[in-house]
Each structure stands twice: as structure tokens, then as C-alpha cells.
Motif scaffolding. Structure first.
Motif, PDB file in Angstrom:
ATOM      1  N   VAL A  36       0.846  -1.184   0.000  1.00 28.54           N
ATOM      2  CA  VAL A  36       0.000   0.000   0.000  1.00 28.54           C
ATOM      3  C   VAL A  36       0.887   1.241   0.000  1.00 28.54           C
ATOM      4  O   VAL A  36       2.000   1.223   0.545  1.00 28.54           O
ATOM      5  N   ILE A  37       0.417   2.274  -0.649  1.00 26.94           N
ATOM      6  CA  ILE A  37       1.114   3.564  -0.671  1.00 26.94           C
ATOM      7  C   ILE A  37       0.299   4.552   0.146  1.00 26.94           C
ATOM      8  O   ILE A  37      -0.898   4.732  -0.102  1.00 26.94           O
ATOM      9  N   VAL A  38       0.933   5.181   1.113  1.00 30.70           N
ATOM     10  CA  VAL A  38       0.267   6.172   1.955  1.00 30.70           C
ATOM     11  C   VAL A  38       0.693   7.554   1.477  1.00 30.70           C
ATOM     12  O   VAL A  38       1.882   7.886   1.495  1.00 30.70           O
ATOM     13  N   ALA A  39      -0.282   8.349   1.040  1.00 31.82           N
ATOM     14  CA  ALA A  39      -0.027   9.700   0.532  1.00 31.82           C
ATOM     15  C   ALA A  39      -0.387  10.719   1.603  1.00 31.82           C
ATOM     16  O   ALA A  39      -1.490  10.700   2.144  1.00 31.82           O
ATOM     17  N   LEU A  40       0.531  11.615   1.901  1.00 31.40           N
ATOM     18  CA  LEU A  40       0.354  12.630   2.941  1.00 31.40           C
ATOM     19  C   LEU A  40       0.330  14.005   2.291  1.00 31.40           C
ATOM     20  O   LEU A  40       1.322  14.448   1.702  1.00 31.40           O
ATOM     21  N   LEU A  84      -5.266   0.343   7.827  1.00 26.40           N
ATOM     22  CA  LEU A  84      -5.011  -0.126   6.464  1.00 26.40           C
ATOM     23  C   LEU A  84      -5.640  -1.494   6.226  1.00 26.40           C
ATOM     24  O   LEU A  84      -6.193  -1.758   5.151  1.00 26.40           O
ATOM     25  N   GLU A  85      -5.566  -2.362   7.226  1.00 25.73           N
ATOM     26  CA  GLU A  85      -6.142  -3.702   7.071  1.00 25.73           C
ATOM     27  C   GLU A  85      -7.665  -3.669   7.006  1.00 25.73           C
ATOM     28  O   GLU A  85      -8.283  -4.534   6.374  1.00 25.73           O
ATOM     29  N   ALA A  86      -8.285  -2.663   7.632  1.00 24.85           N
ATOM     30  CA  ALA A  86      -9.750  -2.560   7.644  1.00 24.85           C
ATOM     31  C   ALA A  86     -10.291  -1.670   6.524  1.00 24.85           C
ATOM     32  O   ALA A  86     -11.512  -1.585   6.339  1.00 24.85           O
ATOM     33  N   ALA A  87      -9.401  -1.020   5.793  1.00 20.41           N
ATOM     34  CA  ALA A  87      -9.831  -0.013   4.810  1.00 20.41           C
ATOM     35  C   ALA A  87     -10.678  -0.626   3.694  1.00 20.41           C
ATOM     36  O   ALA A  87     -10.500  -1.781   3.305  1.00 20.41           O
ATOM     37  N   GLU A  88     -11.609   0.192   3.189  1.00 20.81           N
ATOM     38  CA  GLU A  88     -12.458  -0.182   2.066  1.00 20.81           C
ATOM     39  C   GLU A  88     -11.907   0.429   0.784  1.00 20.81           C
ATOM     40  O   GLU A  88     -11.416   1.558   0.790  1.00 20.81           O
ATOM     41  N   GLU A  89     -12.021  -0.316  -0.303  1.00 17.99           N
ATOM     42  CA  GLU A  89     -11.420   0.120  -1.566  1.00 17.99           C
ATOM     43  C   GLU A  89     -12.464   0.664  -2.535  1.00 17.99           C
ATOM     44  O   GLU A  89     -13.557   0.111  -2.668  1.00 17.99           O
ATOM     45  N   ALA A  90     -12.109   1.754  -3.202  1.00 17.21           N
ATOM     46  CA  ALA A  90     -12.922   2.307  -4.295  1.00 17.21           C
ATOM     47  C   ALA A  90     -12.070   2.303  -5.560  1.00 17.21           C
ATOM     48  O   ALA A  90     -10.875   2.622  -5.512  1.00 17.21           O
ATOM     49  N   GLU A  91     -12.682   1.926  -6.680  1.00 16.20           N
ATOM     50  CA  GLU A  91     -11.981   1.911  -7.953  1.00 16.20           C
ATOM     51  C   GLU A  91     -12.523   3.028  -8.846  1.00 16.20           C
ATOM     52  O   GLU A  91     -13.740   3.181  -8.993  1.00 16.20           O
ATOM     53  N   LEU A  92     -11.611   3.785  -9.430  1.00 23.21           N
ATOM     54  CA  LEU A  92     -11.992   4.931 -10.254  1.00 23.21           C
ATOM     55  C   LEU A  92     -11.368   4.811 -11.633  1.00 23.21           C
ATOM     56  O   LEU A  92     -10.191   4.462 -11.764  1.00 23.21           O
ATOM     57  N   ASN A  93     -12.166   5.096 -12.661  1.00 25.05           N
ATOM     58  CA  ASN A  93     -11.656   5.211 -14.030  1.00 25.05           C
ATOM     59  C   ASN A  93     -11.492   6.684 -14.355  1.00 25.05           C
ATOM     60  O   ASN A  93     -12.418   7.470 -14.159  1.00 25.05           O
ATOM     61  N   PRO A  94     -10.350   7.090 -14.860  1.00 24.48           N
ATOM     62  CA  PRO A  94     -10.165   8.493 -15.219  1.00 24.48           C
ATOM     63  C   PRO A  94     -10.791   8.825 -16.568  1.00 24.48           C
ATOM     64  O   PRO A  94     -11.264   7.943 -17.290  1.00 24.48           O
ATOM     65  N   LEU A  95     -10.775  10.103 -16.894  1.00 20.13           N
ATOM     66  CA  LEU A  95     -11.153  10.577 -18.214  1.00 20.13           C
ATOM     67  C   LEU A  95      -9.905  10.715 -19.074  1.00 20.13           C
ATOM     68  O   LEU A  95      -8.833  11.093 -18.582  1.00 20.13           O
ATOM     69  N   SER A  96     -10.047  10.425 -20.336  1.00 20.45           N
ATOM     70  CA  SER A  96      -8.983  10.633 -21.303  1.00 20.45           C
ATOM     71  C   SER A  96      -9.262  11.935 -22.060  1.00 20.45           C
ATOM     72  O   SER A  96     -10.374  12.149 -22.558  1.00 20.45           O
ATOM     73  N   PHE A 237     -10.215   3.852   1.867  1.00 22.24           N
ATOM     74  CA  PHE A 237     -10.846   4.749   2.831  1.00 22.24           C
ATOM     75  C   PHE A 237     -11.168   3.996   4.111  1.00 22.24           C
ATOM     76  O   PHE A 237     -11.448   2.793   4.091  1.00 22.24           O
ATOM     77  N   ASP A 238     -11.166   4.724   5.224  1.00 20.62           N
ATOM     78  CA  ASP A 238     -11.592   4.135   6.486  1.00 20.62           C
ATOM     79  C   ASP A 238     -13.054   3.712   6.376  1.00 20.62           C
ATOM     80  O   ASP A 238     -13.859   4.398   5.715  1.00 20.62           O
ATOM     81  N   PRO A 239     -13.450   2.605   7.008  1.00 19.90           N
ATOM     82  CA  PRO A 239     -14.845   2.152   6.939  1.00 19.90           C
ATOM     83  C   PRO A 239     -15.817   3.244   7.370  1.00 19.90           C
ATOM     84  O   PRO A 239     -15.604   3.939   8.368  1.00 19.90           O
ATOM     85  N   GLY A 240     -16.884   3.416   6.581  1.00 19.03           N
ATOM     86  CA  GLY A 240     -17.889   4.420   6.891  1.00 19.03           C
ATOM     87  C   GLY A 240     -17.539   5.820   6.443  1.00 19.03           C
ATOM     88  O   GLY A 240     -18.333   6.754   6.640  1.00 19.03           O
ATOM     89  N   HIS A 241     -16.360   5.983   5.853  1.00 21.78           N
ATOM     90  CA  HIS A 241     -15.923   7.317   5.419  1.00 21.78           C
ATOM     91  C   HIS A 241     -15.449   7.299   3.969  1.00 21.78           C
ATOM     92  O   HIS A 241     -14.583   8.078   3.588  1.00 21.78           O
ATOM     93  N   GLY A 242     -16.028   6.397   3.165  1.00 23.27           N
ATOM     94  CA  GLY A 242     -15.644   6.282   1.766  1.00 23.27           C
ATOM     95  C   GLY A 242     -16.241   7.372   0.907  1.00 23.27           C
ATOM     96  O   GLY A 242     -16.952   8.265   1.378  1.00 23.27           O
ATOM     97  N   LEU A 243     -15.972   7.285  -0.379  1.00 21.12           N
ATOM     98  CA  LEU A 243     -16.419   8.319  -1.307  1.00 21.12           C
ATOM     99  C   LEU A 243     -17.938   8.438  -1.360  1.00 21.12           C
ATOM    100  O   LEU A 243     -18.482   9.538  -1.465  1.00 21.12           O
TER     101      LEU A 243
END
Length: 253
Positions: A36-40, A84-96, A237-243
């Protein structure tokens, strides 16, 4: 095996200080080999990190050391592994975005939030809009226009009075910026796979620039925009705080 974490931080002092503290506690893996990469930083740095790491297998987990932090989780040092182990994942497709400029140059870029066209001179822009090869508007006189993804619908799109889109919706927002003619035209909702083309009218008199997540191209003649399903950005994202929750909450603040 212990979780391999790579830390990235914006240039802001508060982000750099946080990175040093986290590396001291958890180490720092090579991004190419990380789990995982953590961005600050803030949302701008998160977008930069997603673009920079899109060819890597690791998802990105952001922690807010910037300003708005819509794409970020709250900052905290002590329980990072559990989060990080409990995090929920969102997948995004960008625009070209594909741009033709007045010099014959052709430019391409990806945008996670939106592609925008903005006047770059004293006079309003004049744009012609075609969707999936069908002319939809002969002339839009405006300060600009944009096409936003659901993830980007609460950013510039929302400031321009565009709609907030549910994160899982297969919809794009086409939104005008300060439309003069048609008067107060607000835009349209389009299918996710729609192909949108803007042609700039009176190019010499009314110059226009195009932007894809802050990458700017000037002296635009035409811009073509469509979703890019072959590129997938993974955000944690943390559970309950996703997009999805953030998009709903934004509309009640």
C-alpha cells in the motif's frame, strides 16, 4: 508477513514532518514493491500520487496533511496498520483528454476529477458541443465548460453548480461555467462511455485553454473527452468514510 508501506508526501512542511514520523514507526518500502502507498498531503497531492502510481499494483491510502482533503482520511500515527487492514477500496476510471492546438500539436492526458475548458482571454469562449458524433449545441457562450467524473463531481463541477454524482453511477456531468448563451444553461448528464467533443469557435479572438487535473494546454482548437476503462485507480478509505458517504454528506453541509 508485515504490511509493506511506502510513504509519499507533498512539499508542505507538515506533510514532510508526518512522513518522517511515520517512517520512523513503520519503515518505508519501495513503492514498486509495496502493499500500500500512503499519501500525505491534500487532494491535489492525492491526484498527483494516483497519476504517478497508476502502473503499480498497490492501492493508495491518503491521510490529510493539506487543506480540503476530500479524497483523504484523517491523519493519525498510532493505529495505521489496523486502519489499512480494515480499509475499504474504491476503484476509479479516469477521463482521457485529447487536445488539438492552433499549432497542429496533439496532446493527451488523463483526469481523475475533470477535464475543463476555460477562456484565456478577455472575451467569453464560444464552444460547439458534439456527443457521440451528434451535434448537441451549435454555440455555447461561456467562461468555460467541464466534464466531471463522479469522484470529481464535488470539486470544480460543484463550484460551477453542477450535480453531485453517486460514486457508483455510470454517469458523467457536463457543466457550463458562467454560461451567457443559452442563458443560465447548466449542462447535461451523460452516459459514462459517452464521447464528448468541444470545438472552439473564433479561436484567434476568443482563446481557450484546457486542463486535465491541473495539466494545462493553451491555444486549444478542439478537445475530445471520454472515460478510460483500461486505467483503474484504487483508493482506500476508512470504513464508513468512503467516497459514497462523502458525496452524500457534501450535499447536506
Amino acid at each position: 508477513m508485515p504490511l509493506k508501506i511506502a510513504f509519499a508526501a507533498s512539499r508542505a512542511a507538515v506533510a514532510q514532518t508526518a512522513r518522517a514520523a511515520l517512517i520512523g514507526r513503520y519503515g518505508d518500502a519501495d513503492p514498486g514493491a509495496a502493499d500500500v502507498i500512503v499519501a500525505l498531503g491534500g487532494d491535489g497531492f492525492m491526484l498527483q500520487t494516483l497519476h504517478d502510481t497508476r502502473a503499480m499494483r498497490a492501492p493508495v491510502y491518503g491521510m490529510n496533511r493539506g487543506t480540503i482533503g476530500f479524497l483523504m482520511n484523517e491523519y493519525g500515527e498510532g493505529d495505521l496498520i489496523a486502519r489499512l487492514e480494515a480499509a475499504e477500496e474504491a476503484e476509479l476510471n479516469p477521463l482521457s483528454m485529447t487536445v488539438q492546438d492552433i499549432h497542429g500539436g496533439r496532446h493527451q492526458a488523463l483526469a481523475i476529477n475533470e477535464v475543463s475548458l476555460l477562456r484565456s482571454g478577455p472575451q467569453a469562449a464560444k464552444l460547439r458541443i458534439t456527443v457521440d458524433g451528434r451535434l448537441r449545441m451549435d454555440e455555447l457562450v461561456c467562461d468555460g465548460a467541464l466534464v466531471a467524473t463522479p469522484a470529481g463531481s464535488t470539486a470544480y463541477n460543484y463550484s460551477a453548480h453542477g450535480p453531485v454524482l453517486p460514486i457508483g453511477s455510470d454517469v458523467l456531468a457536463l457543466t457550463a461555467v458562467a454560461a451567457f448563451r443559452p442563458r443560465r444553461w447548466r449542462g447535461a448528464l451523460l452516459p459514462k462511455m459517452a464521447h464528448v467533443r468541444f470545438d472552439v469557435l473564433e479561436v484567434d479572438k476568443r482563446p481557450v485553454m484546457a486542463e486535465a487535473d491541473s495539466r494545462s494546454i493553451r491555444d486549444v482548437v478542439s478537445v475530445e473527452i471520454q472515460s478510460e476503462p483500461s486505467v483503474v485507480h484504487r483508493i482506500l478509505f476508512d470504513p464508513g468514510h468512503g467516497l459514497e458517504e462523502r458525496l452524500i454528506s457534501e450535499q447536506f453541509t
